[in-house]
Design a protein around this motif. Structure first.
Motif, PDB file in Angstrom:
ATOM      1  N   ASP A  88       0.833  -1.208   0.000  1.00 38.30           N
ATOM      2  CA  ASP A  88       0.000   0.000   0.000  1.00 38.30           C
ATOM      3  C   ASP A  88       0.868   1.259   0.000  1.00 38.30           C
ATOM      4  O   ASP A  88       0.571   2.226  -0.703  1.00 38.30           O
ATOM      5  CB  ASP A  88      -0.936   0.021   1.214  1.00 38.30           C
ATOM      6  N   ALA A  89       1.939   1.226   0.774  1.00 39.38           N
ATOM      7  CA  ALA A  89       2.856   2.370   0.805  1.00 39.38           C
ATOM      8  C   ALA A  89       3.541   2.544  -0.554  1.00 39.38           C
ATOM      9  O   ALA A  89       3.720   3.673  -1.021  1.00 39.38           O
ATOM     10  CB  ALA A  89       3.893   2.192   1.910  1.00 39.38           C
ATOM     11  N   LEU A  90       3.905   1.443  -1.182  1.00 41.45           N
ATOM     12  CA  LEU A  90       4.530   1.519  -2.511  1.00 41.45           C
ATOM     13  C   LEU A  90       3.580   2.105  -3.542  1.00 41.45           C
ATOM     14  O   LEU A  90       3.998   2.825  -4.444  1.00 41.45           O
ATOM     15  CB  LEU A  90       4.965   0.133  -2.977  1.00 41.45           C
ATOM     16  N   ALA A  91       2.315   1.770  -3.415  1.00 37.32           N
ATOM     17  CA  ALA A  91       1.320   2.237  -4.388  1.00 37.32           C
ATOM     18  C   ALA A  91       1.187   3.756  -4.374  1.00 37.32           C
ATOM     19  O   ALA A  91       0.768   4.346  -5.370  1.00 37.32           O
ATOM     20  CB  ALA A  91      -0.025   1.586  -4.112  1.00 37.32           C
ATOM     21  N   THR A  92       1.566   4.391  -3.276  1.00 39.10           N
ATOM     22  CA  THR A  92       1.455   5.848  -3.193  1.00 39.10           C
ATOM     23  C   THR A  92       2.666   6.559  -3.801  1.00 39.10           C
ATOM     24  O   THR A  92       2.621   7.760  -4.002  1.00 39.10           O
ATOM     25  CB  THR A  92       1.296   6.303  -1.725  1.00 39.10           C
ATOM     26  N   LEU A  93       3.728   5.811  -4.090  1.00 40.18           N
ATOM     27  CA  LEU A  93       4.936   6.417  -4.661  1.00 40.18           C
ATOM     28  C   LEU A  93       4.760   6.667  -6.151  1.00 40.18           C
ATOM     29  O   LEU A  93       4.118   5.875  -6.851  1.00 40.18           O
ATOM     30  CB  LEU A  93       6.134   5.487  -4.474  1.00 40.18           C
ATOM     31  N   PRO A  94       5.345   7.732  -6.642  1.00 38.05           N
ATOM     32  CA  PRO A  94       5.397   7.910  -8.099  1.00 38.05           C
ATOM     33  C   PRO A  94       6.195   6.761  -8.712  1.00 38.05           C
ATOM     34  O   PRO A  94       7.118   6.236  -8.098  1.00 38.05           O
ATOM     35  CB  PRO A  94       6.132   9.230  -8.295  1.00 38.05           C
ATOM     36  N   GLU A  95       5.837   6.356  -9.910  1.00 36.80           N
ATOM     37  CA  GLU A  95       6.460   5.193 -10.543  1.00 36.80           C
ATOM     38  C   GLU A  95       7.980   5.325 -10.643  1.00 36.80           C
ATOM     39  O   GLU A  95       8.704   4.343 -10.478  1.00 36.80           O
ATOM     40  CB  GLU A  95       5.873   4.976 -11.931  1.00 36.80           C
ATOM     41  N   ALA A  96       8.463   6.522 -10.860  1.00 39.42           N
ATOM     42  CA  ALA A  96       9.909   6.731 -11.003  1.00 39.42           C
ATOM     43  C   ALA A  96      10.652   6.449  -9.699  1.00 39.42           C
ATOM     44  O   ALA A  96      11.838   6.125  -9.710  1.00 39.42           O
ATOM     45  CB  ALA A  96      10.191   8.157 -11.459  1.00 39.42           C
ATOM     46  N   GLN A  97       9.984   6.566  -8.566  1.00 45.15           N
ATOM     47  CA  GLN A  97      10.631   6.338  -7.267  1.00 45.15           C
ATOM     48  C   GLN A  97      10.408   4.926  -6.735  1.00 45.15           C
ATOM     49  O   GLN A  97      10.990   4.555  -5.726  1.00 45.15           O
ATOM     50  CB  GLN A  97      10.102   7.339  -6.239  1.00 45.15           C
ATOM     51  N   ALA A  98       9.573   4.152  -7.366  1.00 45.63           N
ATOM     52  CA  ALA A  98       9.259   2.806  -6.887  1.00 45.63           C
ATOM     53  C   ALA A  98      10.481   1.903  -7.018  1.00 45.63           C
ATOM     54  O   ALA A  98      11.199   1.953  -8.016  1.00 45.63           O
ATOM     55  CB  ALA A  98       8.093   2.229  -7.676  1.00 45.63           C
ATOM     56  N   PRO A  99      10.733   1.079  -6.011  1.00 49.40           N
ATOM     57  CA  PRO A  99      11.884   0.162  -6.081  1.00 49.40           C
ATOM     58  C   PRO A  99      11.643  -0.954  -7.093  1.00 49.40           C
ATOM     59  O   PRO A  99      10.498  -1.282  -7.427  1.00 49.40           O
ATOM     60  CB  PRO A  99      11.979  -0.398  -4.656  1.00 49.40           C
TER      61      PRO A  99
END
Length: 122
Positions: A88-99
Motif C-alpha cells: 500500500d505504501a509503494l502504491a502511493t509512490l510515483p512510478e519513477a521512485q518505486a523500487p
C-alpha cells in the motif's frame, strides 16, 4: 546414529502418520485455503523435528500440534499484513521512485526479520 536419535525419529514419524491429516484439515478449516494449510502443516512438523527430544513427555499430541500451528497461523497473518502495508505504501509512490522487484523482495525480507525480532521482545 544413536538409539536415542532413532527413537526420536520414530516418535516424529508416528506422530506425523497419526495426526498430519487431522492437522491439515484443522488448518484448512481455520484458513479456508488448502495450500496454506498444507504449508503450515508441514511447517508444524518441521518445528516438531527441531524439538523431537521433547516428544517423550508428550501427553496430548493434538494440543501440542495445534499450539505450534496457531503460532504459525499468527505469523502468517502478521507477515501478510506487513506485506499489504508495504505494498500500500509503494502504491502511493510515483512510478519513477518505486523500487525494483528485487529491491521490493529484499525490503520485505528485512521487514519480516525486523517484525520477528520485535515480536520476540518482552
Amino acid at each position: 546414529m544413536s538409539n536415542l536419535a532413532l527413537a526420536c525419529g520414530d516418535a516424529v514419524h508416528l506422530l506425523y502418520r497419526a495426526h498430519h491429516g487431522w492437522l491439515h484439515n484443522w488448518l484448512r478449516a481455520k484458513l479456508g485455503d488448502s495450500f496454506d494449510a498444507a504449508d503450515l502443516a508441514q511447517d508444524t512438523f518441521v518445528r516438531v523435528l527441531r524439538h523431537r527430544h521433547e516428544l517423550d513427555a508428550l501427553r496430548e499430541p493434538r494440543a501440542y500440534l495445534t499450539t505450534i500451528a496457531k503460532r504459525l497461523v499468527l505469523n502468517l497473518h502478521r507477515r501478510r499484513s506487513l506485506e499489504r502495508a508495504y505494498l500500500d505504501a509503494l502504491a502511493t509512490l510515483p512510478e519513477a521512485q518505486a523500487p525494483s522487484p528485487e529491491q521490493r523482495l529484499l525490503i520485505l525480507e528485512a521487514l519480516q526479520e525486523i517484525d520477528e525480532m520485535l515480536a520476540g521482545l518482552p
